[in-house]
Design an enzyme around this catalytic site. Structure first.
Site, PDB file in Angstrom:
ATOM      1  CG  HIS A   1      -4.573   0.159   3.798  1.00 22.98           C
ATOM      2  ND1 HIS A   1      -3.898  -0.866   3.171  1.00 22.98           N
ATOM      3  CD2 HIS A   1      -5.417   0.687   2.864  1.00 22.98           C
ATOM      4  CE1 HIS A   1      -4.330  -0.973   1.922  1.00 22.98           C
ATOM      5  NE2 HIS A   1      -5.243  -0.036   1.714  1.00 22.98           N
TER       6      HIS A   1
ATOM      7  CB  CYS B   1      -0.989  -0.014   1.165  1.00 22.90           C
ATOM      8  SG  CYS B   1      -0.255   0.159   2.812  1.00 22.90           S
TER       9      CYS B   1
ATOM     10  CG  HIS C   1      -6.677   0.440  -1.687  1.00 25.40           C
ATOM     11  ND1 HIS C   1      -6.857  -0.232  -0.503  1.00 25.40           N
ATOM     12  CD2 HIS C   1      -7.693   0.006  -2.494  1.00 25.40           C
ATOM     13  CE1 HIS C   1      -7.916  -1.022  -0.573  1.00 25.40           C
ATOM     14  NE2 HIS C   1      -8.440  -0.898  -1.768  1.00 25.40           N
TER      15      HIS C   1
END
Length: 342
Positions: free
Chosen positions: A305, A257, A317
């Site tokens: 994240h 990520c 993402h």
């Protein structure tokens, strides 16, 4: 009396043994399901598997960000160690040259140092010339002392550099051990997630696998990026849709990520930190209502994240190993905060 008591003791012993065996067998029957009902833990439902797999992926991603941060520090320690070694080598070379020069001076003094200066003056056929020579010798002695002091200083500096290098070696060893622990955590979590997913049928896996997220283009009313660099980062992220998630990867063909976000802005000429923990402090914070394409959006209480906001309430993402880079709603995960890169 004693002869009558012994048989009773044996009887009591046999009776106790039979009673204990009966109890043990009854317990074993209950534990193993001999009573026909069974008490083994039931197989988890697909919904429970999905919840558990999501948790494992989040925990693996948190460990991945820790791995990324540790690797960044290990790489920095390795670079510092290399610089220290280079500097030490240069100083050792200069020290060798200085020692050679001192050796030449010492040898010359030894060859010429057999007579007292006053006697040399008395025996000299040319006293004036000798006095000039003596003055030069005295000055040479001062230079000799300075050279010796310089060598000593170089030795102290080399020892300081060697001490600093020893510290970096220890730091690097510690970082590498930490990397190994994080790697073991990540691979363990991912292996458990794969094991759970393997129990599901294809339709159930398709439901649990979030790679089915949409890849539609944005609506015509989507907001514009906050600056040209943000627009370039968004364009890069669009070009990487469908790329696989690989923990620790920063592109160009696979990402985690924070690696995707870092690569997107790197393509725009902006150097972002490696981890989510550092990326959230880049630029300045913006509220959810102020989001514009190119902003970094962060999720979960531990800031584990990150995605790249692309407008219309959505982001691009890299979710997890079962899902490639994709578009997803910002509401898909617990929102923590957002940063605008300036």
């Amino acid at each position: 009396m004693a002869a009558h008591r012994r048989p009773r003791q044996r009887t009591v012993h046999r009776t106790s043994a039979r009673t204990a065996a009966t109890i043990a067998l009854a317990g074993a029957a209950t534990a193993t399901g001999w009573d026909g009902t069974g008490h083994a833990a039931p197989e988890p439902t697909p919904a429970q598997v999905e919840v558990t797999v999501d948790r494992l992926y989040r925990e693996a991603e948190a460990a991945t960000e820790q791995y990324n941060g540790t690797k960044e520090r290990a790489d920095a320690a390795e670079r510092r160690l290399e610089r220290l070694r280079d500097e030490t080598a240069r100083k050792e070379e200069r020290l060798g040259e200085a020692r050679t020069a001192l050796g030449s001076v010492a040898a010359a003094q030894y060859r010429d140092g057999g007579l007292d200066p006053a006697l040399r003056l008395a025996l000299s056929a040319e006293p004036d010339r000798y006095l000039d020579s003596a003055a030069r010798i005295e000055r040479a002695g001062d230079r000799h002392a300075t050279a010796v002091a310089g060598v000593r200083k170089q030795l102290r500096e080399i020892e300081r550099l060697r001490g600093a290098a020893r510290v970096e070696v220890a730091s690097l060893a510690s970082r590498r051990a930490e990397l190994k622990r994080h790697r073991a955590t990540i691979t363990g979590k991912l292996a458990e997630a794969r094991r759970l997913l393997s129990r599901l049928t294809e339709p159930e896996r398709a439901h649990a696998d979030r790679s089915a997220g949409d890849r539609d283009t944005l609506s015509a009313g989507a907001a514009e990026a906050s600056n040209p660099r943000a627009a370039a980062a968004v364009a890069y992220a669009y070009a990487k849709l469908g790329s696989p998630y690989v923990w620790g990867a920063t592109g160009p063909n696979a990402f985690d990520c924070s690696g995707l976000v870092q690569a997107a802005y790197r393509s725009a000429g902006v150097a972002l930190p490696r981890t989510t923990y550092a990326q959230i402090d880049t630029g300045h914070r913006v509220s959810r209502a102020e989001l514009r394409p190119g902003d970094l959006v962060f999720f979960y209480p531990g800031v584990t994240h990150v995605g790249l906001y692309v407008g219309d309430g959505r982001m691009i993402h890299a979710p997890n190993p079962s899902s490639p880079v994709r578009i997803a709603p910002v509401d898909e995960m617990p929102f923590t905060g957002a940063t605008r890169v300036t």
